[in-house]
Design an enzyme around this catalytic site. Sequence first.
Site, mmCIF file in Angstrom:
data_model
loop_
_atom_site.group_PDB
_atom_site.id
_atom_site.type_symbol
_atom_site.label_atom_id
_atom_site.label_comp_id
_atom_site.label_asym_id
_atom_site.label_seq_id
_atom_site.Cartn_x
_atom_site.Cartn_y
_atom_site.Cartn_z
ATOM 1 N N TYR A 81 0.825 -1.202 0.000
ATOM 2 C CA TYR A 81 0.000 0.000 0.000
ATOM 3 C C TYR A 81 0.857 1.249 0.000
ATOM 4 O O TYR A 81 2.079 1.172 0.154
ATOM 5 C CB TYR A 81 -0.951 -0.004 1.206
ATOM 6 C CG TYR A 81 -0.314 0.308 2.556
ATOM 7 C CD1 TYR A 81 0.525 -0.607 3.184
ATOM 8 C CD2 TYR A 81 -0.549 1.522 3.190
ATOM 9 C CE1 TYR A 81 1.092 -0.320 4.417
ATOM 10 C CE2 TYR A 81 0.016 1.813 4.430
ATOM 11 C CZ TYR A 81 0.839 0.888 5.032
ATOM 12 O OH TYR A 81 1.402 1.173 6.255
ATOM 13 N N LYS A 89 6.431 -1.754 1.960
ATOM 14 C CA LYS A 89 5.231 -1.175 2.569
ATOM 15 C C LYS A 89 4.093 -2.188 2.418
ATOM 16 O O LYS A 89 3.180 -2.030 1.592
ATOM 17 C CB LYS A 89 4.904 0.186 1.950
ATOM 18 C CG LYS A 89 4.034 1.044 2.865
ATOM 19 C CD LYS A 89 4.107 2.508 2.514
ATOM 20 C CE LYS A 89 3.092 3.358 3.263
ATOM 21 N NZ LYS A 89 3.212 3.376 4.719
ATOM 22 N N GLU A 148 12.548 3.101 14.131
ATOM 23 C CA GLU A 148 11.489 3.992 13.636
ATOM 24 C C GLU A 148 10.299 3.881 14.575
ATOM 25 O O GLU A 148 10.377 3.210 15.610
ATOM 26 C CB GLU A 148 11.100 3.664 12.188
ATOM 27 C CG GLU A 148 10.537 2.273 11.975
ATOM 28 C CD GLU A 148 10.044 2.021 10.543
ATOM 29 O OE1 GLU A 148 9.768 2.973 9.791
ATOM 30 O OE2 GLU A 148 9.926 0.834 10.187
ATOM 31 N N LEU A 165 10.999 1.463 7.116
ATOM 32 C CA LEU A 165 10.377 1.930 5.885
ATOM 33 C C LEU A 165 11.103 3.186 5.402
ATOM 34 O O LEU A 165 11.323 4.100 6.208
ATOM 35 C CB LEU A 165 8.900 2.254 6.138
ATOM 36 C CG LEU A 165 8.138 2.559 4.849
ATOM 37 C CD1 LEU A 165 7.774 1.271 4.127
ATOM 38 C CD2 LEU A 165 6.896 3.380 5.119
HETATM 39 N N1 PDD Z 1 2.733 4.953 7.528
HETATM 40 N N2 PDD Z 1 7.457 3.839 9.016
HETATM 41 C C1 PDD Z 1 6.322 3.123 9.062
HETATM 42 C C2 PDD Z 1 6.355 1.768 9.701
HETATM 43 C C3 PDD Z 1 5.135 3.646 8.509
HETATM 44 O O1 PDD Z 1 4.008 2.924 8.539
HETATM 45 C C4 PDD Z 1 5.154 4.953 7.942
HETATM 46 C C5 PDD Z 1 3.940 5.588 7.348
HETATM 47 C C6 PDD Z 1 6.372 5.669 7.932
HETATM 48 C C7 PDD Z 1 6.485 7.035 7.319
HETATM 49 O O2 PDD Z 1 6.502 6.971 5.901
HETATM 50 P P1 PDD Z 1 5.967 8.187 5.013
HETATM 51 O O3 PDD Z 1 6.705 9.386 5.474
HETATM 52 O O4 PDD Z 1 6.318 7.808 3.627
HETATM 53 O O5 PDD Z 1 4.489 8.316 5.277
HETATM 54 C C8 PDD Z 1 7.500 5.069 8.464
HETATM 55 C C9 PDD Z 1 1.527 5.389 6.869
HETATM 56 C C10 PDD Z 1 1.246 6.850 6.979
HETATM 57 C C11 PDD Z 1 0.368 4.512 7.307
HETATM 58 O O6 PDD Z 1 0.615 3.321 7.473
HETATM 59 O O7 PDD Z 1 -0.752 4.993 7.424
#
Ligand code: PDD
Length: 283
Positions: free
Chosen positions: A36, A145, A177, A201
């Site tokens: 996703y 992801k 993270e 991620l």
């Molecule tokens: N999640 N690390 C993890 C485990 C995440 O699920 C996310 C974002 C990030 C940040 O990535 P980005 O800056 O590209 O949004 C880091 C999304 C927002 C979610 O699962 O809803």
Amino acid sequence: MQLDNSTVYLNGTFLPLSEAKVSVMDRGFLFGDGVYEVIPVYGGQPLRLAEHLARLANSLAAIRMQPPLTAEDWSAIFARLIQGGHDQSIYLQITRGAAPKRDHAIPPDIEPTVFAMCTPIAPLPTEGIRAVTVTDIRWLRCDIKAITLLANVLLKQEAIDAGTTEAVLIRDGFAVEGAASNLFALIDGTLVTPPKGRELLPGVTRDLVLELALEHGVPAAERPIALTELKTAREIWLTSSTREIMPVIELDGAPVGTGAPGALWERVQAYYRAYKETLRGDS
Ligand code: PDD
């Protein structure tokens, strides 16, 4: 259950959310077999769309799937889902699709399930957030992801049960993270974030924050952060597409720095806000 009945995209069709249905044989449902993206939208413009689609392509390749749509296809879909100029986010999901029988092995020649929807972004907290450290119980491909988020769900709930907002995940003595966010810490005057790799991620917000910091002369480094260093960091931030840059004011019950959002956060989030405004200006 009351669903908002906005228009969503499912397998080539635009339809109300309440009418969007997938098969119980879908491998996303049976195995969490899919990937996703979450893309923030400001002033009707997706932020860093190319970067999100590049990460999607990497996630698909890592799970042995072909991209079902081109960048142009996605842009056309998003243009129909984005409503008005308010802050919103696109959620898109691709699963391997429905197979005739439940079998772990990847079936040949099945049609992927492709879904996208757009939802408003909740207002950001202004006071900073509390966080707790927890042991990272996830797998060894956190760079993908994947929709398989059970570990993230449990870790996030641990944080909420502790009366906080987010969990900072610790693997082998290092902070990697958040449960749904990337990590930054101000250590000895340098803004530090863990390097990209299979443990975390590669956040699009992370990259943008790093880029903005460097562009404005903030000393920054990508290197591992030991838990012991994190505990004494002057500032801690958690970043994500929907939550932007969240200053952590308390970690494991102890204040971070002065216990209020720090001076560097004030600076860098202003750069981030200005960057967002350029999107609004283009609309
Ligand atoms: N999640 N690390 C993890 C485990 C995440 O699920 C996310 C974002 C990030 C940040 O990535 P980005 O800056 O590209 O949004 C880091 C999304 C927002 C979610 O699962 O809803």
